[in-house]
Design a protein around this motif. Structure first.
Motif, PDB file in Angstrom:
ATOM      1  N   TRP A  22     -35.401  47.708 -25.094  1.00 36.55           N
ATOM      2  CA  TRP A  22     -34.616  46.785 -25.650  1.00 36.55           C
ATOM      3  C   TRP A  22     -33.121  47.326 -26.214  1.00 36.55           C
ATOM      4  CZ3 TRP A  22     -32.745  41.914 -25.435  1.00 36.55           C
ATOM      5  CH2 TRP A  22     -31.660  41.625 -26.353  1.00 36.55           C
ATOM      6  N   LEU A  23     -32.928  48.416 -26.880  1.00 37.43           N
ATOM      7  CA  LEU A  23     -31.820  48.989 -27.183  1.00 37.43           C
ATOM      8  C   LEU A  23     -31.077  49.983 -26.353  1.00 37.43           C
ATOM      9  CD1 LEU A  23     -32.738  50.131 -30.797  1.00 37.43           C
ATOM     10  CD2 LEU A  23     -31.422  48.272 -29.946  1.00 37.43           C
ATOM     11  N   GLY A  24     -31.859  50.332 -25.206  1.00 35.74           N
ATOM     12  CA  GLY A  24     -31.337  51.146 -24.113  1.00 35.74           C
ATOM     13  C   GLY A  24     -31.357  52.678 -24.441  1.00 35.74           C
ATOM     14  N   ARG A  25     -32.022  53.003 -25.516  1.00 34.59           N
ATOM     15  CA  ARG A  25     -31.931  54.355 -25.894  1.00 34.59           C
ATOM     16  C   ARG A  25     -33.372  54.804 -26.551  1.00 34.59           C
ATOM     17  NH1 ARG A  25     -30.094  58.451 -29.332  1.00 34.59           N
ATOM     18  NH2 ARG A  25     -29.541  57.128 -30.791  1.00 34.59           N
ATOM     19  N   ASN A  26     -33.896  56.115 -26.427  1.00 37.10           N
ATOM     20  CA  ASN A  26     -34.946  56.688 -27.107  1.00 37.10           C
ATOM     21  C   ASN A  26     -34.435  57.464 -28.190  1.00 37.10           C
ATOM     22  OD1 ASN A  26     -37.208  58.563 -27.808  1.00 37.10           O
ATOM     23  ND2 ASN A  26     -38.305  57.381 -26.313  1.00 37.10           N
ATOM     24  N   VAL A  27     -34.950  56.934 -29.351  1.00 34.41           N
ATOM     25  CA  VAL A  27     -34.304  57.695 -30.609  1.00 34.41           C
ATOM     26  C   VAL A  27     -34.937  58.920 -30.582  1.00 34.41           C
ATOM     27  CG1 VAL A  27     -36.008  56.846 -32.175  1.00 34.41           C
ATOM     28  CG2 VAL A  27     -33.580  57.235 -32.980  1.00 34.41           C
ATOM     29  N   TYR A  28     -36.030  59.392 -30.138  1.00 33.07           N
ATOM     30  CA  TYR A  28     -36.757  60.853 -30.089  1.00 33.07           C
ATOM     31  C   TYR A  28     -36.141  61.698 -29.154  1.00 33.07           C
ATOM     32  CZ  TYR A  28     -40.333  59.011 -33.381  1.00 33.07           C
ATOM     33  OH  TYR A  28     -40.850  58.596 -34.404  1.00 33.07           O
ATOM     34  N   SER A  29     -35.877  61.320 -27.943  1.00 26.60           N
ATOM     35  CA  SER A  29     -35.428  62.029 -26.833  1.00 26.60           C
ATOM     36  C   SER A  29     -34.101  62.102 -26.422  1.00 26.60           C
ATOM     37  CB  SER A  29     -36.231  61.762 -25.411  1.00 26.60           C
ATOM     38  OG  SER A  29     -35.874  60.486 -24.958  1.00 26.60           O
ATOM     39  N   GLY A  30     -33.468  60.984 -27.023  1.00 26.22           N
ATOM     40  CA  GLY A  30     -31.841  60.566 -26.506  1.00 26.22           C
ATOM     41  C   GLY A  30     -31.497  60.100 -25.219  1.00 26.22           C
ATOM     42  N   LYS A 191     -39.386  36.950 -27.543  1.00 18.41           N
ATOM     43  CA  LYS A 191     -40.264  37.078 -26.365  1.00 18.41           C
ATOM     44  C   LYS A 191     -40.425  38.781 -26.145  1.00 18.41           C
ATOM     45  CE  LYS A 191     -38.491  33.204 -23.656  1.00 18.41           C
ATOM     46  NZ  LYS A 191     -37.825  32.405 -22.544  1.00 18.41           N
ATOM     47  N   ILE A 192     -39.655  39.550 -26.428  1.00 20.63           N
ATOM     48  CA  ILE A 192     -39.809  40.900 -26.361  1.00 20.63           C
ATOM     49  C   ILE A 192     -40.557  41.463 -27.432  1.00 20.63           C
ATOM     50  CG2 ILE A 192     -38.309  43.011 -26.282  1.00 20.63           C
ATOM     51  CD1 ILE A 192     -36.094  41.490 -24.675  1.00 20.63           C
ATOM     52  N   PHE A 193     -40.212  41.141 -28.697  1.00 16.31           N
ATOM     53  CA  PHE A 193     -40.781  42.050 -29.555  1.00 16.31           C
ATOM     54  C   PHE A 193     -42.352  41.371 -30.291  1.00 16.31           C
ATOM     55  CE2 PHE A 193     -36.706  43.732 -29.999  1.00 16.31           C
ATOM     56  CZ  PHE A 193     -36.953  45.368 -30.161  1.00 16.31           C
ATOM     57  N   GLU A 194     -42.438  40.022 -30.200  1.00 17.54           N
ATOM     58  CA  GLU A 194     -43.449  39.384 -30.886  1.00 17.54           C
ATOM     59  C   GLU A 194     -44.760  39.859 -30.364  1.00 17.54           C
ATOM     60  OE1 GLU A 194     -43.019  35.320 -31.186  1.00 17.54           O
ATOM     61  OE2 GLU A 194     -41.620  35.343 -32.870  1.00 17.54           O
ATOM     62  N   PRO A 195     -44.854  40.338 -29.237  1.00 17.66           N
ATOM     63  CA  PRO A 195     -46.359  40.824 -28.767  1.00 17.66           C
ATOM     64  C   PRO A 195     -46.858  42.182 -29.292  1.00 17.66           C
ATOM     65  CG  PRO A 195     -45.014  39.886 -26.588  1.00 17.66           C
ATOM     66  CD  PRO A 195     -44.101  40.018 -27.889  1.00 17.66           C
ATOM     67  N   VAL A 196     -45.731  42.746 -29.971  1.00 11.97           N
ATOM     68  CA  VAL A 196     -46.139  44.087 -30.837  1.00 11.97           C
ATOM     69  C   VAL A 196     -46.076  44.053 -31.864  1.00 11.97           C
ATOM     70  CG1 VAL A 196     -45.703  45.626 -28.587  1.00 11.97           C
ATOM     71  CG2 VAL A 196     -43.776  45.157 -30.014  1.00 11.97           C
ATOM     72  N   LEU A 197     -45.613  42.811 -32.693  1.00  9.87           N
ATOM     73  CA  LEU A 197     -45.556  42.525 -33.767  1.00  9.87           C
ATOM     74  C   LEU A 197     -46.621  41.778 -34.686  1.00  9.87           C
ATOM     75  CD1 LEU A 197     -41.660  41.449 -34.283  1.00  9.87           C
ATOM     76  CD2 LEU A 197     -42.648  43.671 -34.671  1.00  9.87           C
ATOM     77  N   LYS A 198     -48.004  41.646 -33.860  1.00  8.84           N
ATOM     78  CA  LYS A 198     -49.011  40.937 -34.379  1.00  8.84           C
ATOM     79  C   LYS A 198     -49.861  41.790 -35.344  1.00  8.84           C
ATOM     80  CE  LYS A 198     -49.236  38.353 -30.250  1.00  8.84           C
ATOM     81  NZ  LYS A 198     -50.324  37.965 -28.956  1.00  8.84           N
ATOM     82  N   GLU A 199     -49.705  43.139 -35.277  1.00  6.98           N
ATOM     83  CA  GLU A 199     -50.603  44.167 -36.204  1.00  6.98           C
ATOM     84  C   GLU A 199     -49.608  44.674 -37.217  1.00  6.98           C
ATOM     85  OE1 GLU A 199     -53.749  44.532 -35.654  1.00  6.98           O
ATOM     86  OE2 GLU A 199     -53.733  43.262 -33.988  1.00  6.98           O
ATOM     87  N   PRO A 200     -50.402  45.049 -38.441  1.00  6.02           N
ATOM     88  CA  PRO A 200     -49.580  45.813 -39.656  1.00  6.02           C
ATOM     89  C   PRO A 200     -49.077  47.025 -38.880  1.00  6.02           C
ATOM     90  CG  PRO A 200     -51.783  45.335 -40.305  1.00  6.02           C
ATOM     91  CD  PRO A 200     -51.906  44.910 -38.760  1.00  6.02           C
TER      92      PRO A 200
END
Length: 235
Positions: A22-30, A191-200
């Motif tokens: 979504w953000l367009g950049r990986n914060v780990y690899s850059g 739509k983008i985030f809710e599928p991965v926000l279901k778990e703690p």
């Protein structure tokens, strides 16, 4: 170069992968990434609305970016952060949700989480000795005239208005959004985030992030596991 102490999920966590796309950049690899295809939003709109959080990467800040004090070193900071993280037991945020803070959107706990508040306050206090004093320009950028008395006191004591009782944990996913565009952006985010926000969300690491040059993007320098070494091995 500046440093920041934050929380971000591990690189392989589904939430990290979705946020990076979504953000367009990986914060780990850059690595820069192509924005996702979203009905009703062009890739140019997504790039525009994510420009600010893309620079900082997907994270929830606990100690805001700071220049290292002249009498402190990166190796000292790393050593103390590793030791410090080990004194806190891992915990869960029951659930994150899409929420609006002012004119921008973030992922925020759906219910108050005392543990993240306590961890953030402890980090601010423990590592303030590593922070170089703010310059007059730094203070002016914080818009001191627009701060409450408590926020103004925090700015001068801790270098950041939004700490201690003023702290609200959030993981930004947009910059400032015009009110007219908010419904479309919010719909896309759900739509983008809710599928991965279901778990703690497990908070089991503290991340040290660094700025690549003056005004450059931030990336994860290192993850510091929480909990005693013996307990981590058993787990």
């Amino acid at each position: 170069m500046r440093y920041a102490i934050c929380f971000t999920p591990p690189a392989s966590d589904p939430l990290s992968l979705v946020a990076a796309n979504w953000l367009g950049r990986n914060v780990y690899s850059g690595d820069m990434l192509e924005p996702p295809a979203v009905r009703g939003l062009s890739i140019h709109e997504i790039a525009f609305h994510t420009a600010v959080p893309r620079r900082y990467g997907f994270h929830g800040v606990m100690k805001a970016p700071f220049h290292l004090s002249a009498d402190m070193s990166e190796s000292q900071l790393l050593r103390d952060l590793m030791r410090f993280a080990g004194t806190f037991a891992p915990f869960q945020i029951s659930r994150l949700e899409i929420a609006r803070l002012g004119s921008f959107y973030s992922l925020m706990p759906s219910a108050p989480c005392e543990q993240i508040q306590y961890l953030a306050s402890a980090i601010v206090q423990e590592f303030d000795r590593y922070r170089a004093p703010l310059s007059e320009a730094d203070i002016e950028r914080s818009d001191p005239d627009g701060l409450s008395a408590a926020q103004f006191a925090n700015l001068h004591r801790w270098g950041n208005p939004y700490v201690m009782d003023e702290f609200r944990f959030h993981m930004p996913v947009t910059g400032s959004i015009n009110a007219v565009d908010m419904p479309r952006i919010e719909s896309a985010l759900r739509k983008i985030f809710e599928p991965v926000l279901k778990e703690p969300v497990m908070v089991s690491n503290v991340a040290l992030m660094i700025e690549e040059g003056t005004g450059g993007p931030f990336r994860v320098h290192s993850l510091h596991p929480m909990g005693k070494v013996s307990a981590r091995r058993i787990a």
